[in-house]
Scaffold this active site. Sequence first.
Site, mmCIF file in Angstrom:
data_model
loop_
_atom_site.group_PDB
_atom_site.id
_atom_site.type_symbol
_atom_site.label_atom_id
_atom_site.label_comp_id
_atom_site.label_asym_id
_atom_site.label_seq_id
_atom_site.Cartn_x
_atom_site.Cartn_y
_atom_site.Cartn_z
ATOM 1 N N LYS A 89 -24.412 25.089 0.099
ATOM 2 C CA LYS A 89 -23.243 24.243 -0.177
ATOM 3 C C LYS A 89 -23.478 22.977 0.636
ATOM 4 C CE LYS A 89 -19.750 22.637 0.853
ATOM 5 N NZ LYS A 89 -19.537 21.175 0.883
ATOM 6 N N GLU B 123 -24.578 25.121 14.493
ATOM 7 C CA GLU B 123 -24.960 23.943 15.280
ATOM 8 C C GLU B 123 -23.833 22.931 15.137
ATOM 9 O OE1 GLU B 123 -25.660 20.554 16.097
ATOM 10 O OE2 GLU B 123 -27.394 20.449 14.742
ATOM 11 N N CYS C 289 -26.095 14.832 15.690
ATOM 12 C CA CYS C 289 -25.550 15.865 16.588
ATOM 13 C C CYS C 289 -26.126 15.712 17.984
ATOM 14 C CB CYS C 289 -25.850 17.240 16.035
ATOM 15 S SG CYS C 289 -27.518 17.398 15.400
ATOM 16 N N GLU D 108 -17.001 13.893 21.285
ATOM 17 C CA GLU D 108 -18.010 13.338 20.389
ATOM 18 C C GLU D 108 -17.360 12.286 19.493
ATOM 19 O OE1 GLU D 108 -19.573 15.952 17.210
ATOM 20 O OE2 GLU D 108 -21.558 15.493 18.006
HETATM 21 P P1 NAI Z 1 -17.259 19.220 8.496
HETATM 22 O O1 NAI Z 1 -17.588 20.211 9.546
HETATM 23 O O2 NAI Z 1 -15.930 19.290 7.830
HETATM 24 O O3 NAI Z 1 -18.371 19.266 7.318
HETATM 25 C C1 NAI Z 1 -19.638 19.888 7.401
HETATM 26 C C2 NAI Z 1 -19.843 20.788 6.200
HETATM 27 O O4 NAI Z 1 -18.865 21.835 6.237
HETATM 28 C C3 NAI Z 1 -19.659 20.109 4.839
HETATM 29 O O5 NAI Z 1 -20.581 20.635 3.927
HETATM 30 C C4 NAI Z 1 -18.254 20.515 4.448
HETATM 31 O O6 NAI Z 1 -18.052 20.515 3.056
HETATM 32 C C5 NAI Z 1 -18.195 21.919 4.991
HETATM 33 N N1 NAI Z 1 -16.834 22.429 5.215
HETATM 34 C C6 NAI Z 1 -15.716 21.721 5.550
HETATM 35 N N2 NAI Z 1 -14.661 22.540 5.650
HETATM 36 C C7 NAI Z 1 -15.092 23.796 5.394
HETATM 37 C C8 NAI Z 1 -14.479 25.081 5.363
HETATM 38 N N3 NAI Z 1 -13.186 25.236 5.613
HETATM 39 N N4 NAI Z 1 -15.252 26.156 5.076
HETATM 40 C C9 NAI Z 1 -16.568 26.028 4.833
HETATM 41 N N5 NAI Z 1 -17.202 24.826 4.840
HETATM 42 C C10 NAI Z 1 -16.479 23.733 5.117
HETATM 43 O O7 NAI Z 1 -17.478 17.794 9.128
HETATM 44 P P2 NAI Z 1 -16.819 16.402 8.679
HETATM 45 O O8 NAI Z 1 -15.368 16.592 8.404
HETATM 46 O O9 NAI Z 1 -17.631 15.835 7.617
HETATM 47 O O10 NAI Z 1 -17.017 15.554 10.022
HETATM 48 C C11 NAI Z 1 -16.090 15.687 11.094
HETATM 49 C C12 NAI Z 1 -16.798 15.686 12.423
HETATM 50 O O11 NAI Z 1 -17.685 16.796 12.493
HETATM 51 C C13 NAI Z 1 -17.705 14.501 12.696
HETATM 52 O O12 NAI Z 1 -16.998 13.407 13.176
HETATM 53 C C14 NAI Z 1 -18.632 15.066 13.739
HETATM 54 O O13 NAI Z 1 -18.040 15.011 15.002
HETATM 55 C C15 NAI Z 1 -18.780 16.512 13.329
HETATM 56 N N6 NAI Z 1 -20.035 16.713 12.570
HETATM 57 C C16 NAI Z 1 -21.114 17.178 13.239
HETATM 58 C C17 NAI Z 1 -22.333 17.300 12.617
HETATM 59 C C18 NAI Z 1 -23.527 17.782 13.343
HETATM 60 O O14 NAI Z 1 -24.638 17.416 13.002
HETATM 61 N N7 NAI Z 1 -23.364 18.647 14.320
HETATM 62 C C19 NAI Z 1 -22.495 16.939 11.212
HETATM 63 C C20 NAI Z 1 -21.286 16.513 10.565
HETATM 64 C C21 NAI Z 1 -20.110 16.402 11.244
#
Ligand code: NAI
Length: 477
Positions: A171, A246, A280, A379
């Site tokens: 996904k 992660e 990250c 972050e």
């Molecule tokens: P997110 O954690 O919501 O999105 C990451 C993935 O999780 C996407 O594929 C999204 O569709 C999926 N997702 C979202 N809600 C979900 C749920 N309830 N169940 C299963 N999958 C779900 O991150 P978002 O909202 O795009 O970004 C918010 C913050 O997250 C950023 O500002 C950053 O701080 C952090 N982040 C960290 C990353 C990293 O590389 N560690 C990458 C992306 C975001």
Amino acid sequence: MSKLFIGGQWHVASSQDSIPVFAPATGEQYATIGRGQAEDIDLAVKAARAALAGEWGRLSATERGRTLTRIGVKILDHIDELAGIEARDTGKPLALARKDIEALARYFEFYGGAADKVHGEVLPYLPGYSVTVQREPFGVVGHIIPWNYPAQMLGRTLGPALAMGNTSVVKPAEDACLTSLRVAELAVEAGLPAGVLNIVTGYGREAGAALAEHPGINLITFTGSPQVGTAIQTAAAKNYVKCVLELGGKSPQVVFADADLDKAVPIIVGAIIQNAGQTCSAGSRLLIQREVFDEVVARVAERFCQMRVGAPDSAPDCGPIITKAQFGRVNEFVAYCRDSGLPVLAEGILDAELPSAGYYVRPMMFGPVPRDHRLAREEVFGPVLAVLPFDDEDDAVALANGTEYGLVAAIWTENGARQQRLSRRLEGGQVFINCYGAGGGVELPFGGIRKSGHGREKGFMALEEFSLTKTVVSHHG
Ligand code: NAI
Ligand code: MG
């Protein structure tokens, strides 16, 4: 495109609905993706389960490895096309997108080569017994992928999963997933049997949540926010399923008075500017020994001020932020830092005449930041550098380890004994000495502790993470 890739074929999402795709560089919609939901996830899990029982499950490790290697070659054959898709989808500079596609290919090459080098163990036991420990696939792996390095992250998680004989339901992030769809198609062209790799696009709360809670999934990998990581782990726990998580960081660059600044400064600036800080393992905290604070700040600020923000195809140092929502978050954080009176040490430059609806932000360097300020702990996920002074080694360690995160740290010092002491005392999954890899290469195990998550990806260690042991005990007298 607007379709899902399930069982080697393109499917219209069961919702018949789609999600608009916007270019971060211009803010314009230019494509749509399918809005996959629970029904589609279920179809994909069934396809992946069937593939396990089919040809894929019977392949030798060598043949699995060859298949992955061929996917890697195929990706390199399409590098220009894929880099173009990735740059448009994420807004990242084209040169960085190209490196990401190279890394994607490298993951398939590395794990292709590694697939038949995973040996079991022979254990000494009681007289008359032989004992072996063998490695087996988990089964169907669910991969939930973020938007910041969509191509790299796909390779990082698929490489070891497929090398160990699992099958996958991916996904990808709704904000950047076009490369993954193209790669799935190329993988089948390269000989990956249908159903081994399935891609269901959609919203996190719909397709993502459905994948995390699906009882047919045997292992989940997730990179993204801590909040969603917790939700996924909670859902997986109900099915007794392991998660590799992660979840980001607040990684420190620790600069001592004896550091080689000519070497350190460009790397320190690059570690926060790369991918507009949406990394990250971004080096988002610069910790400087007090006696050289002003000197180091001046050197870093001088370079920081030269950082150019521009469109992906204009060879900028920093592209736009991924979405309007993230753009809003970063701007809000910066406004909060300004309003709370943090001194601005440097600002980057926005190119003239950028599309006004693009998500461009000016890189910011603030300091000295009080230790309890939000910028010192949270972050930002944008090009914002927090600078803090420290007194001595103990103070540096306390400060470096003093956030909820623990992913990566860098030490800048010419003192060899201090390098060794600090590499032991700094908490997290990777420590760099006089260098920084923002996660490092494909070969280097990577992952966090605490709020940065758990489990290890990359390197040979990922092959253990993505497989199970079975101990076979034989009594022969
Ligand atoms: P997110 O954690 O919501 O999105 C990451 C993935 O999780 C996407 O594929 C999204 O569709 C999926 N997702 C979202 N809600 C979900 C749920 N309830 N169940 C299963 N999958 C779900 O991150 P978002 O909202 O795009 O970004 C918010 C913050 O997250 C950023 O500002 C950053 O701080 C952090 N982040 C960290 C990353 C990293 O590389 N560690 C990458 C992306 C975001
Ligand atoms: Mg979210």
